[in-house]
Structures are given as structure tokens and as C-alpha cells.
Scaffold this active site. Sequence first.
Site, mmCIF file in Angstrom:
data_model
loop_
_atom_site.group_PDB
_atom_site.id
_atom_site.type_symbol
_atom_site.label_atom_id
_atom_site.label_comp_id
_atom_site.label_asym_id
_atom_site.label_seq_id
_atom_site.Cartn_x
_atom_site.Cartn_y
_atom_site.Cartn_z
ATOM 1 N N PRO A 163 0.797 -1.131 0.112
ATOM 2 C CA PRO A 163 0.023 0.088 0.106
ATOM 3 C C PRO A 163 0.892 1.175 -0.002
ATOM 4 C CG PRO A 163 -0.266 -1.584 1.782
ATOM 5 C CD PRO A 163 0.749 -2.059 1.431
ATOM 6 N N GLU A 164 0.405 2.205 -0.734
ATOM 7 C CA GLU A 164 1.141 3.567 -0.825
ATOM 8 C C GLU A 164 0.391 4.470 -0.255
ATOM 9 O OE1 GLU A 164 2.984 4.113 -4.773
ATOM 10 O OE2 GLU A 164 2.933 2.079 -5.057
ATOM 11 N N LYS B 169 3.893 6.249 5.236
ATOM 12 C CA LYS B 169 2.868 5.218 5.121
ATOM 13 C C LYS B 169 2.482 4.554 6.301
ATOM 14 C CE LYS B 169 5.305 4.177 0.794
ATOM 15 N NZ LYS B 169 6.021 2.968 0.037
ATOM 16 N N ARG C 52 13.235 -2.746 -8.507
ATOM 17 C CA ARG C 52 11.584 -2.651 -8.577
ATOM 18 C C ARG C 52 11.299 -2.915 -10.111
ATOM 19 N NH1 ARG C 52 9.953 -0.316 -4.008
ATOM 20 N NH2 ARG C 52 8.004 -1.177 -4.596
#
Length: 272
Positions: free
Chosen positions: A2-3, A58, A261
Site C-alpha cells: 500500500p502506498e 505510510k 523494482r
Amino acid sequence: MPELPEVETIVRDLQALLVGRRADWIRVRLNKIVKTGPRRLGRLLTGARVQAVKRRGKFIIIEFNDERYLVIHLKMTGQFLWQENSNKWPKHVHVIIGFDDGGELLYRDIRQFGYFMGFSSSEYITWQKEKPVGPDPFEINEENFARLLKNRRGRIKPLLLNQLVISGLGNIYVDESLFAVGIHPLTPAESIDEEQARRLHKEIIRILNKAIELKGSTIANYRGVSGRGGEFQKRHQVYHQQGEPCPICSNEIKRTVVGSRGTYFCPNCQKL
Ligand SMILES: [Zn+2]
């Protein structure tokens, strides 16, 4: 993972659900989830009333009365679920907080990388000092954002992912924002001029706001507290779109790897 938009959605859900409710009991079924110790968390929060739910980068911060704090990081697969009048806990539920009116907040985490920390006010202040996070994109204006990037070494994508530089952004929203301004993810940060940096900040804000409005992006298992997923993945222009035509120039969207990434971009619109 989750961002910012997903965590913000969860924070708003929790704010609506929890404020004013009193924690009556806490059950920890997997001790390692609570970094500050499960027993201590029980002592700290039992009988405390929720006053606010906030976000720091976050991290989710649940503030209880008497300056007691519960800090949560969801990492890869952490989720919150809310249930009433049920005594069944689904699989992978590691922490349950029971509230005064019978409602239960369940923390579910398949990969078990997420964690809880319970703090007194002095511990909370110490944690904030020891675990600095960069400013949120919403906390700074275009000018300050441009200043953040100025004179930085390194490539733009890893820089934007670095939570000490700017907090809340992850893989999805960095790829989408860089596409929106036509900047290649491997562009050296120092070669981005002030005007581009200002446009980048503007696009980051626009994309994050839209994503929050649509309650985040559901990739893999993200869910809001209601159990519903987000809708913003339907608006992704490049993220996970490899092989698809670019929405601007129709060239093929490519996938590459930047700093381990997966990275999605249009080689025509985002030239290095
Ligand atoms: Zn293109």
C-alpha cells in the site's frame, strides 16, 4: 505494498469507525507482529478511547486518550477488517482489538511483514526522532519540491521512492507520475530543471488526489477496511501495462528493473 492513497483510504475508514470507541480487550495471536511486545500493548491500550487516526508517510497512527499511541505499518499485505457480532476470526488474522460496543478490528497479514508498535507519549516522540520520514507531497509546495530534487545525486525513481526524501510514494505512483511529465525513471535527478520539477510535483498531487478519490489501487490484495478494493488501477497509464499501447503515442509500454523494482514506462514519451 500500500502506498499513500491506499494508506490514506484506510486511515479515513478507521477514523470514521474508531473515533470515540473504547478498546476493551486486545488479542495477539502472532507475537512477532507487535514489536513493542504483545502484553505491553494490552496494558497500554485496554480501556483507552480512540481520539484520532492519522497518517505519517505510510505509517498509520491511532491516537488514544492519555497520550497513548498505536503505530502500524502494513508493509506488503497488512489489512484491517471490521466486524460486529461475530466470534469468528478468519485465517491470517494476527491481532484483534475488541471495542466497547462489540465491534472488532481485525489485523490480517498473509506475509506477516507488517507490524504494530504501542507507545506512551515520550516513546512516541522518541520514535518520531529515530524514524524520520521525509515530507509528504501534500505538505510541500512546488517550490520546496523542486528544492528537494536540486543538487541530489542519483536517478529520479529511486530518489522518489526514498522515504527520507519524500514520504508516501511507492512503485505505482512514481511510475505514473514520471510518465505524466515524460521523465525517464533513470534520469539523473540533477538534470531535472526547476520547471520540470514543478510540473512533476503538480502531477504527483493530481494523481494522488485522484487515487484517494477512487480509494487507492488494488494490485494483489489491497482492501479498504470495508473489504472493498480501490478503483484507481483501472486508470493506470503505465503501471503493469507492459505490451499495451501508450495512451499518448501508441508505442509499446515497456517494463524494466530500476533498483530491483519493476518499472513501467513509454520509451518514446520518456526519453533518457
Ligand atoms: Zn508514449
